[in-house]
Design a protein around this motif. Structure first.
Motif, mmCIF file in Angstrom:
data_model
loop_
_atom_site.group_PDB
_atom_site.id
_atom_site.type_symbol
_atom_site.label_atom_id
_atom_site.label_comp_id
_atom_site.label_asym_id
_atom_site.label_seq_id
_atom_site.Cartn_x
_atom_site.Cartn_y
_atom_site.Cartn_z
ATOM 1 N N GLU A 1 0.828 -1.227 0.000
ATOM 2 C CA GLU A 1 0.000 0.000 0.000
ATOM 3 C C GLU A 1 0.851 1.261 0.000
ATOM 4 O O GLU A 1 0.462 2.299 -0.518
ATOM 5 C CB GLU A 1 -0.877 0.041 1.258
ATOM 6 C CG GLU A 1 -2.110 -0.821 1.164
ATOM 7 C CD GLU A 1 -2.666 -1.133 2.557
ATOM 8 O OE1 GLU A 1 -2.471 -0.324 3.495
ATOM 9 O OE2 GLU A 1 -3.286 -2.208 2.696
ATOM 10 N N ASN A 2 2.028 1.165 0.623
ATOM 11 C CA ASN A 2 2.901 2.342 0.725
ATOM 12 C C ASN A 2 4.008 2.339 -0.333
ATOM 13 O O ASN A 2 4.975 3.099 -0.208
ATOM 14 C CB ASN A 2 3.498 2.412 2.129
ATOM 15 C CG ASN A 2 2.425 2.735 3.150
ATOM 16 O OD1 ASN A 2 1.937 3.856 3.227
ATOM 17 N ND2 ASN A 2 2.004 1.736 3.905
ATOM 18 N N ALA A 3 3.850 1.465 -1.338
ATOM 19 C CA ALA A 3 4.833 1.344 -2.431
ATOM 20 C C ALA A 3 6.255 1.152 -1.898
ATOM 21 O O ALA A 3 7.223 1.696 -2.426
ATOM 22 C CB ALA A 3 4.751 2.554 -3.348
ATOM 23 N N LEU A 4 6.344 0.391 -0.829
ATOM 24 C CA LEU A 4 7.640 0.118 -0.204
ATOM 25 C C LEU A 4 8.126 -1.239 -0.684
ATOM 26 O O LEU A 4 7.384 -2.224 -0.588
ATOM 27 C CB LEU A 4 7.407 0.081 1.321
ATOM 28 C CG LEU A 4 8.547 0.366 2.255
ATOM 29 C CD1 LEU A 4 9.107 1.757 2.016
ATOM 30 C CD2 LEU A 4 8.021 0.274 3.697
ATOM 31 N N GLN A 5 9.320 -1.269 -1.202
ATOM 32 C CA GLN A 5 9.880 -2.534 -1.705
ATOM 33 C C GLN A 5 10.196 -3.438 -0.509
ATOM 34 O O GLN A 5 10.857 -3.007 0.445
ATOM 35 C CB GLN A 5 11.149 -2.187 -2.482
ATOM 36 C CG GLN A 5 12.067 -3.327 -2.767
ATOM 37 C CD GLN A 5 11.776 -3.972 -4.112
ATOM 38 O OE1 GLN A 5 11.391 -3.285 -5.057
ATOM 39 N NE2 GLN A 5 11.942 -5.267 -4.179
ATOM 40 N N LEU A 6 9.693 -4.678 -0.543
ATOM 41 C CA LEU A 6 9.891 -5.604 0.591
ATOM 42 C C LEU A 6 10.213 -6.981 0.029
ATOM 43 O O LEU A 6 9.487 -7.495 -0.820
ATOM 44 C CB LEU A 6 8.583 -5.649 1.397
ATOM 45 C CG LEU A 6 8.531 -6.516 2.642
ATOM 46 C CD1 LEU A 6 9.458 -5.977 3.726
ATOM 47 C CD2 LEU A 6 7.091 -6.552 3.201
ATOM 48 N N ASN A 7 11.308 -7.569 0.501
ATOM 49 C CA ASN A 7 11.674 -8.920 0.063
ATOM 50 C C ASN A 7 11.096 -9.922 1.051
ATOM 51 O O ASN A 7 11.408 -9.860 2.242
ATOM 52 C CB ASN A 7 13.199 -9.080 0.060
ATOM 53 C CG ASN A 7 13.854 -8.145 -0.923
ATOM 54 O OD1 ASN A 7 13.891 -8.414 -2.106
ATOM 55 N ND2 ASN A 7 14.332 -7.011 -0.434
ATOM 56 N N CYS A 8 10.255 -10.832 0.569
ATOM 57 C CA CYS A 8 9.722 -11.884 1.435
ATOM 58 C C CYS A 8 10.505 -13.152 1.110
ATOM 59 O O CYS A 8 10.433 -13.636 -0.026
ATOM 60 C CB CYS A 8 8.232 -12.077 1.183
ATOM 61 S SG CYS A 8 7.280 -10.607 1.618
ATOM 62 N N CYS A 9 11.269 -13.648 2.058
ATOM 63 C CA CYS A 9 12.180 -14.752 1.737
ATOM 64 C C CYS A 9 12.568 -15.526 2.991
ATOM 65 O O CYS A 9 12.225 -15.141 4.101
ATOM 66 C CB CYS A 9 13.434 -14.199 1.062
ATOM 67 S SG CYS A 9 14.379 -13.088 2.107
ATOM 68 N N ALA A 10 13.289 -16.629 2.752
ATOM 69 C CA ALA A 10 13.865 -17.382 3.862
ATOM 70 C C ALA A 10 15.155 -16.698 4.302
ATOM 71 O O ALA A 10 15.878 -16.134 3.481
ATOM 72 C CB ALA A 10 14.158 -18.806 3.412
ATOM 73 N N ILE A 11 15.412 -16.737 5.590
ATOM 74 C CA ILE A 11 16.702 -16.251 6.093
ATOM 75 C C ILE A 11 17.329 -17.336 6.962
ATOM 76 O O ILE A 11 16.646 -18.233 7.459
ATOM 77 C CB ILE A 11 16.597 -14.927 6.888
ATOM 78 C CG1 ILE A 11 15.651 -15.082 8.074
ATOM 79 C CG2 ILE A 11 16.188 -13.757 6.007
ATOM 80 C CD1 ILE A 11 16.246 -15.672 9.293
ATOM 81 N N HIS A 12 18.629 -17.211 7.151
ATOM 82 C CA HIS A 12 19.375 -18.102 8.037
ATOM 83 C C HIS A 12 19.424 -17.456 9.416
ATOM 84 O O HIS A 12 19.779 -16.288 9.546
ATOM 85 C CB HIS A 12 20.792 -18.255 7.471
ATOM 86 C CG HIS A 12 21.705 -19.092 8.291
ATOM 87 N ND1 HIS A 12 23.065 -18.946 8.263
ATOM 88 C CD2 HIS A 12 21.456 -20.111 9.161
ATOM 89 C CE1 HIS A 12 23.624 -19.826 9.067
ATOM 90 N NE2 HIS A 12 22.671 -20.540 9.633
ATOM 91 N N CYS A 13 19.002 -18.188 10.425
ATOM 92 C CA CYS A 13 19.104 -17.715 11.807
ATOM 93 C C CYS A 13 20.280 -18.464 12.425
ATOM 94 O O CYS A 13 20.198 -19.671 12.646
ATOM 95 C CB CYS A 13 17.795 -17.990 12.548
ATOM 96 S SG CYS A 13 17.863 -17.478 14.274
ATOM 97 N N SER A 14 21.357 -17.748 12.662
ATOM 98 C CA SER A 14 22.605 -18.386 13.104
ATOM 99 C C SER A 14 22.912 -18.065 14.558
ATOM 100 O O SER A 14 22.549 -17.008 15.064
ATOM 101 C CB SER A 14 23.754 -17.874 12.220
ATOM 102 O OG SER A 14 24.964 -18.461 12.615
ATOM 103 N N ASP A 15 23.612 -18.984 15.224
ATOM 104 C CA ASP A 15 24.121 -18.704 16.575
ATOM 105 C C ASP A 15 25.493 -18.034 16.501
ATOM 106 O O ASP A 15 26.071 -17.689 17.525
ATOM 107 C CB ASP A 15 24.292 -20.009 17.368
ATOM 108 C CG ASP A 15 22.952 -20.590 17.798
ATOM 109 O OD1 ASP A 15 21.952 -19.856 17.759
ATOM 110 O OD2 ASP A 15 22.925 -21.775 18.174
ATOM 111 N N ILE A 16 26.002 -17.886 15.280
ATOM 112 C CA ILE A 16 27.403 -17.478 15.119
ATOM 113 C C ILE A 16 27.478 -16.154 14.365
ATOM 114 O O ILE A 16 26.927 -16.026 13.259
ATOM 115 C CB ILE A 16 28.168 -18.566 14.335
ATOM 116 C CG1 ILE A 16 28.151 -19.868 15.134
ATOM 117 C CG2 ILE A 16 29.594 -18.120 14.031
ATOM 118 C CD1 ILE A 16 28.551 -21.076 14.317
#
Ligand code: HPA
Length: 238
Positions: free
Chosen positions: A143-158
């Protein structure tokens, strides 16, 4: 009052925004909330409750890593009747297809972490966002014409490691970036039947070593904060 949060019952809103850093929590409160009150400062992890466009919102810090956000999100959901937590944080991009300041709405958090398995018996190395916050963030951005990437991410402990190779779990799930908290947040929400989303700003591009400078950080994070608060406002309406 829970073990790690000293707010009284009723002092935390149903929707909570969780940056990692307590001073960032304070910055968002000072910039956006009305009638904000400090409701917990145990361990200098500040939690504030105020209103955004008339809707009650709490903003606090998660600290860094799955163990820390695991504790705060669990206590918020179980001891303060919180319905929805939106993490707002930064990430490192694994690909130079992403640019500094790009926004990511996490679809799936993939991790080597044993948190979900040993806490709740949740098997597998990837957990999706929970509930409707993800979709509301996505539609609000559109709605706000904001570019947004919807994707998988890596959640790391490091954070620091000896190689620059992309870890296997991140390759397996085609993760575009790395952060350190979403997996435990999504695991807690899944186990408890609650809502959780995570919105990230790209703060560094790992292959090229580009970084948002310290001075850029405050301003750089404003679009993410705006989007998270607008989404919180819409969530409260439903
Ligand atoms: N690794 C993990 N978390 C991060 C990074 C990173 O490179 N950058 C911002 N958050």
């Amino acid at each position: 009052m829970s073990i790690h949060i000293s707010a009284k019952p009723g002092e935390i809103a149903k929707i909570v925004l969780l940056p990692g850093d307590p001073l960032r929590a304070k910055y968002i409160v000072d910039t956006y909330l009305q009638d904000a009150k400090l409701v917990s400062s145990t361990r200098n992890i500040y939690f504030y409750t105020g209103t955004y466009k008339g809707v009650q919102v709490s903003i606090g810090a998660s600290g860094m890593g799955c163990p820390s956000i695991g504790i705060y999100s669990y206590e918020l959901y179980t001891e303060y009747e919180v319905d929805c937590i939106i993490r707002i944080g930064t990430c490192g991009a694994y690909t130079s297809d992403l640019k500094l300041f790009d926004l990511i709405n996490i679809e799936v958090a993939a991790s080597e972490s044993t948190y979900a398995k040993y806490a709740w018996g949740i098997e597998g190395n990837a957990i999706a966002h929970q509930g409707k916050a993800f979709d509301i963030i996505k539609s609000t951005a559109a709605e706000n014409a904001l570019q947004l990437n919807c994707c998988a991410i890596h959640c790391s402990d490091i954070f620091y490691r000896s190689t620059t190779n992309i870890p296997a779990v991140a390759v397996q799930h085609n993760c575009l970036a790395v952060e350190m908290e979403a997996f435990a947040l999504f695991a807690n929400a899944k186990y408890l039947g609650k809502t959780a989303a995570a919105l990230l700003t790209v703060s560094d591009i790992i292959p090229t070593h580009e970084k948002i400078s310290a001075d850029q950080r405050e301003q750089a994070l404003l679009p993410m904060m705006d989007l998270a608060l607008e989404a919180a406002f819409k969530l409260a309406e439903r």
